[in-house]
Design a protein around this motif. Structure first.
Motif, mmCIF file in Angstrom:
data_model
loop_
_atom_site.group_PDB
_atom_site.id
_atom_site.type_symbol
_atom_site.label_atom_id
_atom_site.label_comp_id
_atom_site.label_asym_id
_atom_site.label_seq_id
_atom_site.Cartn_x
_atom_site.Cartn_y
_atom_site.Cartn_z
ATOM 1 N N ALA A 64 0.828 -1.214 0.000
ATOM 2 C CA ALA A 64 0.000 0.000 0.000
ATOM 3 C C ALA A 64 0.857 1.258 0.000
ATOM 4 N N GLN A 82 -13.516 4.720 4.636
ATOM 5 C CA GLN A 82 -12.325 3.904 4.873
ATOM 6 C C GLN A 82 -12.593 2.802 5.913
ATOM 7 N N MET A 87 -5.810 7.370 5.473
ATOM 8 C CA MET A 87 -4.748 7.791 4.571
ATOM 9 C C MET A 87 -4.488 9.287 4.675
ATOM 10 N N PRO A 119 -0.754 6.388 1.207
ATOM 11 C CA PRO A 119 -1.130 5.458 2.272
ATOM 12 C C PRO A 119 -0.015 5.336 3.307
ATOM 13 N N LEU A 123 -4.242 -0.441 3.234
ATOM 14 C CA LEU A 123 -5.203 0.478 2.625
ATOM 15 C C LEU A 123 -6.521 -0.228 2.368
#
Length: 319
Positions: A64, A82, A87, A119, A123
């Motif tokens: 990621a 998310q 992030m 990231p 992720l």
């Protein structure tokens, strides 16, 4: 950054085979990174509002952190929900830029500049791309507040329900379950309001035909140019002409990704010549087309290989 294994996005009954890059290795032997998984068909009750839902599922933190997807200007608002490590991202326009703080669940509409997502660990997020002409059915008539900003979803929806959605996505065992849960959340939060039909049709026309002049568009819709501009700005926070300029940038991205020559792109997008296209592109993106495609190619070349003359790496908003 060398990757130890090819990243395979999740498969599900809802999506079939995931969208992914060609499984080819470059001269230095590093694998390309595949893209996110798209929901094959949005729920019928959401089809007029939601253009696309994608699942970025990268559970390996090292993989990621090697990804640097870029978000480019577009006409569509996006919901980001998310379910792993929050992030960070950078936004730059020309020589200026700043780093966003770590963020969670937001709605945003990028109209200028370029955002690079960075990231910081495993992720995982769902990206809901809304149709601008109907987005008010989900996010209300505050779309002008989303332009180049990130608005917390807890400010638009019940904060407790947003937290519950996050927990349900974190507990989901596969992409199909996550898609089902985000669709359920969206269906429960549909609003009864109906956007201005004339303005909605105007947005649809401009997305399809961004070179269409506002005066001609108003005549086709049977309204005055001034009335259309005023109503359009009230709904989208931008004039029809500004909206159309961003729509043309979207078309440039799409045609270049498909391999079209710059001269052909300029003609198809209604520019008098390539110089006018470059100037308009620079005014919205903050750099020329050649600079953007070259810098993104350099970004990805540090991780793998990128086709020459194409936007390297995944477009965050395109999925």
């Amino acid at each position: 950054m060398a990757l130890s294994a090819w990243l395979e996005p999740p498969r599900s009954r809802r999506t079939g085979c995931p969208q992914q890059a060609e499984k080819s290795r470059g001269a230095i032997g590093r694998p390309e990174i595949s893209g996110p998984t798209k929901l094959a068909q949005v729920h019928p009750l959401l089809a007029e509002i939601v253009e696309r839902i994608t699942d970025w599922d990268v559970p390996d933190g090292n993989v990621a952190r090697a990804i640097r997807p870029k978000a480019l200007p577009c006409t569509t608002p996006h919901l980001i929900v998310q379910y792993r490590v929050p992030m960070r991202s950078d936004r730059h326009f020309g020589s200026t830029g700043y780093r966003h703080r770590q963020y969670g669940h937001v709605v945003t509409a990028l109209r200028t500049g370029v955002v690079t997502v960075r990231p910081s660990g495993p992720l995982g997020f769902l990206l809901v791309r809304l149709k601008p002409e109907a987005a008010a059915r989900l996010v209300g008539d505050r779309m002008q507040e989303f332009i180049n900003e990130k608005i917390n979803l807890g400010d638009l929806f019940n904060a407790g329900k947003v937290s519950l959605l996050e927990e349900m996505l974190m507990e989901a065992s596969d992409g199909a379950t996550r898609f089902a849960r985000i669709e359920s959340f969206l269906l429960r939060n549909l609003r009864q309001c109906q956007p201005d039909s004339v303005v909605s049709r105007a947005a649809q026309y401009l997305r399809r035909y961004p070179a269409l002049r506002v005066r001609k568009l108003a005549a086709q819709l049977g309204v005055g140019e001034r009335h259309l501009s005023r109503s359009f700005r009230a709904m989208f926070g931008a004039s029809p002409k500004q909206f159309a300029r961003v729509a043309r940038i979207e078309k440039i991205f799409a045609m270049r990704q498909a391999g079209s020559a710059w001269a052909d792109i300029a003609y198809a997008c209604g520019f008098a010549d390539q110089a006018h296209m470059i100037n308009d592109f620079d005014a919205i993106v903050g750099e020329t087309p050649q600079q953007l495609f070259r810098t993104t190619a350099l970004d990805v070349d540090r991780q793998g290989n990128a086709p020459v003359g194409r936007l390297a790496g995944p477009n965050f908003f395109e999925g």
